[in-house]
Design an enzyme around this catalytic site. Structure first.
Site, PDB file in Angstrom:
ATOM      1  N   ARG A 110       1.004  -1.045  -0.167  1.00  0.00           N
ATOM      2  CA  ARG A 110       0.163   0.247  -0.133  1.00  0.00           C
ATOM      3  C   ARG A 110       0.833   0.951  -0.248  1.00  0.00           C
ATOM      4  NH1 ARG A 110      -4.921   1.413   3.128  1.00  0.00           N
ATOM      5  NH2 ARG A 110      -6.219   0.179   1.774  1.00  0.00           N
ATOM      6  N   HIS A 137      -8.070   0.731  -6.210  1.00  0.00           N
ATOM      7  CA  HIS A 137      -7.617   0.075  -5.263  1.00  0.00           C
ATOM      8  C   HIS A 137      -8.846  -1.351  -5.740  1.00  0.00           C
ATOM      9  CE1 HIS A 137      -7.794  -1.468  -0.657  1.00  0.00           C
ATOM     10  NE2 HIS A 137      -9.423  -0.728  -0.509  1.00  0.00           N
ATOM     11  N   GLN A 140     -10.367  -3.457  -3.144  1.00  0.00           N
ATOM     12  CA  GLN A 140     -11.519  -3.166  -2.969  1.00  0.00           C
ATOM     13  C   GLN A 140     -12.583  -4.094  -3.431  1.00  0.00           C
ATOM     14  OE1 GLN A 140     -12.729  -1.668   0.574  1.00  0.00           O
ATOM     15  NE2 GLN A 140     -13.865  -2.410  -0.437  1.00  0.00           N
ATOM     16  N   ASP A 228     -17.163   6.716  -0.892  1.00  0.00           N
ATOM     17  CA  ASP A 228     -16.399   6.790  -0.376  1.00  0.00           C
ATOM     18  C   ASP A 228     -16.072   7.553   0.407  1.00  0.00           C
ATOM     19  OD1 ASP A 228     -13.578   5.878   0.949  1.00  0.00           O
ATOM     20  OD2 ASP A 228     -12.537   5.953  -1.340  1.00  0.00           O
ATOM     21  N   CYS A 267     -16.258   1.620   1.401  1.00  0.00           N
ATOM     22  CA  CYS A 267     -15.165   0.609   1.723  1.00  0.00           C
ATOM     23  C   CYS A 267     -14.261   1.314   2.958  1.00  0.00           C
ATOM     24  CB  CYS A 267     -14.254   1.487   0.358  1.00  0.00           C
ATOM     25  SG  CYS A 267     -13.636   2.591   0.569  1.00  0.00           S
ATOM     26  N   ARG A 295     -13.694  -8.374   2.076  1.00  0.00           N
ATOM     27  CA  ARG A 295     -12.389  -8.491   2.198  1.00  0.00           C
ATOM     28  C   ARG A 295     -11.767  -9.485   2.601  1.00  0.00           C
ATOM     29  NH1 ARG A 295      -9.812  -3.082   1.933  1.00  0.00           N
ATOM     30  NH2 ARG A 295      -8.630  -4.308   0.621  1.00  0.00           N
TER      31      ARG A 295
END
Ligand code: CP
Ligand code: NVA
Length: 310
Positions: A110, A137, A140, A228, A267, A295
């Site tokens: 990340r 991402h 996700q 988000d 998310c 996830r």
């Protein structure tokens, strides 16, 4: 190095593999239902394998879900964060990639600049996974698609509305639209649109992608509403941006414009009262905690794909 299965973008896998990952995630989730979270699956398909996770940004879900995913697959994971590794003191990405490739079986990173992820993958001789960059991402979105299928939504032709900031999570959702053939209505304020290249590629792949300034227009008749945070990690807390985003809050009135059985996705982490109202976040159409749990199951499928098990 050629022949490696890196997962830097959804397109690295492609639509068929993503469909297979979703099926695998749901099958494995069902098969181990009720067991302690750290217990390995019976077949332990990644027994003895170690995942190295590099974090140059904060994370709760990504770090825990990858760790638990590796345990359930029979392997293990370890974390390097920028504050306590030599990467944070300036050791190059290239050398980090080459060292870790001698010590672990796969690397998840990340980071901020997407070019760092690509450089890591270029120098690694083990699979590299994108755990979020400023650009995208993808992990996700696999979990989001798992959640939609689990809730009975078929992806082809699905109408998904995105409200708010044109950010990294949206970029991967747009990529998924092209691969999985669903339609996206994107409502953002002026100046906060997603990258045009993602839109062009999804449209070329046959997805309907529309851009509007009108949140109500995007939400009307939609099967899914997604939002988000308005301020992503690494971005300045800007009052002007927050003000521009206000009309895009997913509240009960906006939710009411979607189909009666529409779902709400986020998310996480959420800023309740900003991009989503408490009523929607806590309401019956919100599946955000299924999404978070998924996830784990999505990461397992991504890892299995990287190791050519899917
Ligand atoms: N959604 C997500 O990636 O969460 P974390 O930042 O907690 O990993
Ligand atoms: N867009 C958010 C996603 C967090 C998981 C960010 O980049 O901070």
């Amino acid at each position: 190095m050629t022949g490696l299965r890196h997962f830097l973008a959804l397109g690295d896998a492609g639509g068929d593999a993503i469909a297979a990952m979703i099926g695998d995630a749901l099958d494995r989730k069902a098969a181990r239902s009720g067991q302690p979270r750290g217990r390995a699956d019976e077949d332990a398909p990644l027994a003895g394998h170690v995942l190295g996770m590099i974090f140059e940004k904060s994370s709760t879900r990504t770090r825990v879900s990858f760790d638990i995913a590796m345990r359930q697959l029979g392997g293990s994971a370890l974390i390097l964060d920028s504050g306590t590794s030599q990467l944070g003191r300036g050791e190059s990405i290239a050398d980090t990639a080459r060292v870790l490739s001698r010590m672990v079986d796969a690397i998840m990173i990340r980071t901020d600049d997407h070019a760092k992820l690509e450089e890591l993958a270029h120098h690694a001789s083990v699979p590299v996974i994108n755990g979020l960059t400023d650009l995208s991402h993808p992990c996700q979105i696999v979990a989001d698609l798992v959640t939609l299928i689990e809730r009975g939504k078929a992806l082809p032709g699905l109408e998904i509305a995105w409200l708010g900031d044109g950010n990294n999570v949206l970029h991967s959702l747009i990529e998924a639209a092209g691969l999985m053939k669903f339609n996206l209505r994107i409502a953002t304020p002026a100046g906060f649109e997603p990258d045009k290249g993602f839109i062009d590629r999804a449209r070329a792949a046959g997805a309907g992608v529309t851009l509007t300034r009108d949140a109500g227009e995007a939400a009307t008749g939609a099967d899914v509403l997604v939002t988000d945070t308005w301020i992503s990690m690494g971005q300045e807390h800007a009052e002007a941006k927050l003000a521009a985003m206000q009309p895009y809050q997913v509240d009960a009135a906006l939710m009411a414009r979607a189909k009666p059985d529409a779902l709400f996705l986020h998310c996480l982490p959420a800023h309740v009262g900003e991009e989503v109202s408490a009523e929607v976040f806590e309401g019956p159409q919100s599946v955000v905690f299924d999404e978070a749990e998924n996830r784990i199951h999505a990461q397992k499928a991504i890892l299995r794909w990287c190791f050519r098990q899917i």
